[in-house]
Design a protein around this motif. Sequence first.
Motif, short mmCIF file in Angstrom:
data_model
loop_
_atom_site.label_atom_id
_atom_site.label_comp_id
_atom_site.label_asym_id
_atom_site.label_seq_id
_atom_site.Cartn_x
_atom_site.Cartn_y
_atom_site.Cartn_z
N SER A 14 68.88 116.14 39.20
CA SER A 14 69.74 117.16 38.58
C SER A 14 71.01 116.57 37.99
O SER A 14 71.65 117.19 37.13
CB SER A 14 70.11 118.23 39.61
OG SER A 14 68.97 118.96 40.01
N ALA A 15 71.40 115.38 38.46
CA ALA A 15 72.53 114.67 37.84
C ALA A 15 72.05 113.75 36.73
O ALA A 15 72.75 113.54 35.73
CB ALA A 15 73.27 113.86 38.90
N LEU A 16 70.84 113.19 36.88
CA LEU A 16 70.33 112.25 35.89
C LEU A 16 69.94 112.93 34.58
O LEU A 16 70.21 112.39 33.50
CB LEU A 16 69.12 111.49 36.45
CG LEU A 16 68.43 110.54 35.48
CD1 LEU A 16 69.39 109.45 35.01
CD2 LEU A 16 67.18 109.93 36.10
N ASP B 262 77.64 108.76 39.82
CA ASP B 262 77.60 107.31 39.62
C ASP B 262 76.18 106.78 39.77
O ASP B 262 75.78 105.85 39.05
CB ASP B 262 78.54 106.61 40.61
CG ASP B 262 80.00 106.84 40.29
OD1 ASP B 262 80.34 106.91 39.09
OD2 ASP B 262 80.81 106.97 41.23
N ALA B 263 75.42 107.34 40.71
CA ALA B 263 74.01 106.95 40.84
C ALA B 263 73.25 107.26 39.55
O ALA B 263 72.46 106.45 39.06
CB ALA B 263 73.38 107.67 42.02
N ASP C 151 77.97 92.99 37.79
CA ASP C 151 78.05 91.84 36.89
C ASP C 151 76.96 91.90 35.82
O ASP C 151 77.20 91.56 34.66
CB ASP C 151 77.91 90.54 37.67
CG ASP C 151 79.14 90.22 38.50
OD1 ASP C 151 80.20 90.84 38.26
OD2 ASP C 151 79.04 89.36 39.40
N LEU C 152 75.76 92.33 36.20
CA LEU C 152 74.63 92.33 35.27
C LEU C 152 74.75 93.40 34.20
O LEU C 152 74.52 93.14 33.02
CB LEU C 152 73.32 92.53 36.06
CG LEU C 152 72.03 92.58 35.24
CD1 LEU C 152 71.77 91.24 34.57
CD2 LEU C 152 70.85 93.00 36.11
N LEU C 153 75.12 94.62 34.61
CA LEU C 153 75.09 95.76 33.68
C LEU C 153 76.47 96.32 33.34
O LEU C 153 76.57 97.24 32.53
CB LEU C 153 74.22 96.88 34.26
CG LEU C 153 72.73 96.56 34.44
CD1 LEU C 153 72.00 97.78 35.00
CD2 LEU C 153 72.10 96.12 33.13
N GLY C 154 77.51 95.82 33.99
CA GLY C 154 78.85 96.35 33.73
C GLY C 154 79.06 97.73 34.31
O GLY C 154 79.98 98.44 33.91
N TRP C 155 78.23 98.10 35.27
CA TRP C 155 78.36 99.42 35.91
C TRP C 155 79.58 99.45 36.82
O TRP C 155 79.81 98.53 37.60
CB TRP C 155 77.09 99.71 36.72
CG TRP C 155 77.12 100.97 37.53
CD1 TRP C 155 77.09 102.24 37.05
CD2 TRP C 155 77.16 101.08 38.96
NE1 TRP C 155 77.10 103.15 38.10
CE2 TRP C 155 77.15 102.46 39.29
CE3 TRP C 155 77.22 100.14 40.00
CZ2 TRP C 155 77.18 102.92 40.59
CZ3 TRP C 155 77.24 100.59 41.31
CH2 TRP C 155 77.23 101.97 41.60
N GLN C 156 80.37 100.51 36.71
CA GLN C 156 81.53 100.69 37.57
C GLN C 156 81.57 102.13 38.06
O GLN C 156 81.69 103.06 37.27
CB GLN C 156 82.83 100.38 36.81
CG GLN C 156 83.04 98.90 36.50
CD GLN C 156 83.23 98.06 37.75
OE1 GLN C 156 83.71 98.55 38.76
NE2 GLN C 156 82.86 96.80 37.68
N PRO C 157 81.45 102.35 39.37
CA PRO C 157 81.55 103.72 39.89
C PRO C 157 82.92 104.31 39.59
O PRO C 157 83.95 103.63 39.74
CB PRO C 157 81.35 103.53 41.40
CG PRO C 157 80.71 102.20 41.57
CD PRO C 157 81.21 101.35 40.44
N VAL C 158 82.93 105.56 39.18
CA VAL C 158 84.20 106.22 38.86
C VAL C 158 84.40 107.49 39.68
O VAL C 158 85.49 108.06 39.69
CB VAL C 158 84.27 106.58 37.35
CG1 VAL C 158 84.26 105.31 36.50
CG2 VAL C 158 83.12 107.50 36.94
N GLY C 159 83.35 107.95 40.37
CA GLY C 159 83.46 109.15 41.18
C GLY C 159 84.22 108.89 42.47
O GLY C 159 84.51 107.74 42.81
N PRO C 160 84.54 109.93 43.20
CA PRO C 160 85.26 109.76 44.47
C PRO C 160 84.40 109.03 45.50
O PRO C 160 83.17 109.12 45.49
CB PRO C 160 85.53 111.20 44.91
CG PRO C 160 84.48 112.02 44.23
CD PRO C 160 84.22 111.34 42.93
#
Length: 292
Positions: free
Chosen positions: A14-16, A199-200, A270-279
Amino acid sequence: MRVLVTGAAGWIGSALVPELISAGHHVVGLARSDRSAAVAAELGAEVLRGDLADLDLLRDTAAGVDGAVHLAFGHDFSRFEESAREEGRVVEAFGTALRGSGKPLVVASGTPVVPGGVATERDRAEGEGFAVLRDANAQAAVGLATLGVRSSVVRLPRSVHGTGDRGFIRMLVDTALDRGVSGHVGDGSQRWPAVHVRDAASLLRLALEQAPAGSVLHAVGDEGVPIREIAGTIGRHLDVPVTAVPADQFGFLGGLLGIDQPASSALTRDLLGWQPVGPGLIEDLDTGHYFP
């Protein structure tokens, strides 16, 4: 891309689905019930009626889309082995459909436990039990990279939290409400990894779009939140005592609560540049939406 998503109406799906649609993708959401179909349609997905047992439907649909994300999994712990075998058959079906195409296949799994250490993307589940069964399916998905599928596995931590969560954190809150005490096992120093559901979803999208074939990724925001801190936050919000309780008072969840299982996502970032931004998990608990 036109993307098939199993579990499109579930907690993470439901988030994806809106995450993919906002990035310009068209989502075909597998739905086994009228309720799931209604949820998927409301989210903006094209509804595909069927279930995981219909392997011909999954193969035919996967062959006609540009990629697939497999999220659906039965989390009834009384039939976990059966669910794991079903997942294995689904991964095999997707592999058959996508073989030699270079198309992406993203399969969800869980972060492993590394006794005395922090699990990384290079680690595998060891020993026996539920985690090993699912890890075998994840490794089968990774192996499809040798057959011309841009396959990747996104390992999810124990807590994928956010508004609407009905998972382990909700179970802990409900247990504290029922018993009038917010408990932890032992001294509560055991650590749980966690990630906000949005973030997931963002990592699953990145995996679909960018992950190299054969990638293993960790959707981990909090590397390890002590169970004692989780119990303390729940106790504070419910105004109930916080104390150690026997593991068996938590049912099947007691075994999980007694294990130290932190996990890192450094290699994924490092691989994808993913950064969690949620609480983070504690911050999310403090917003109050888990409590009456």
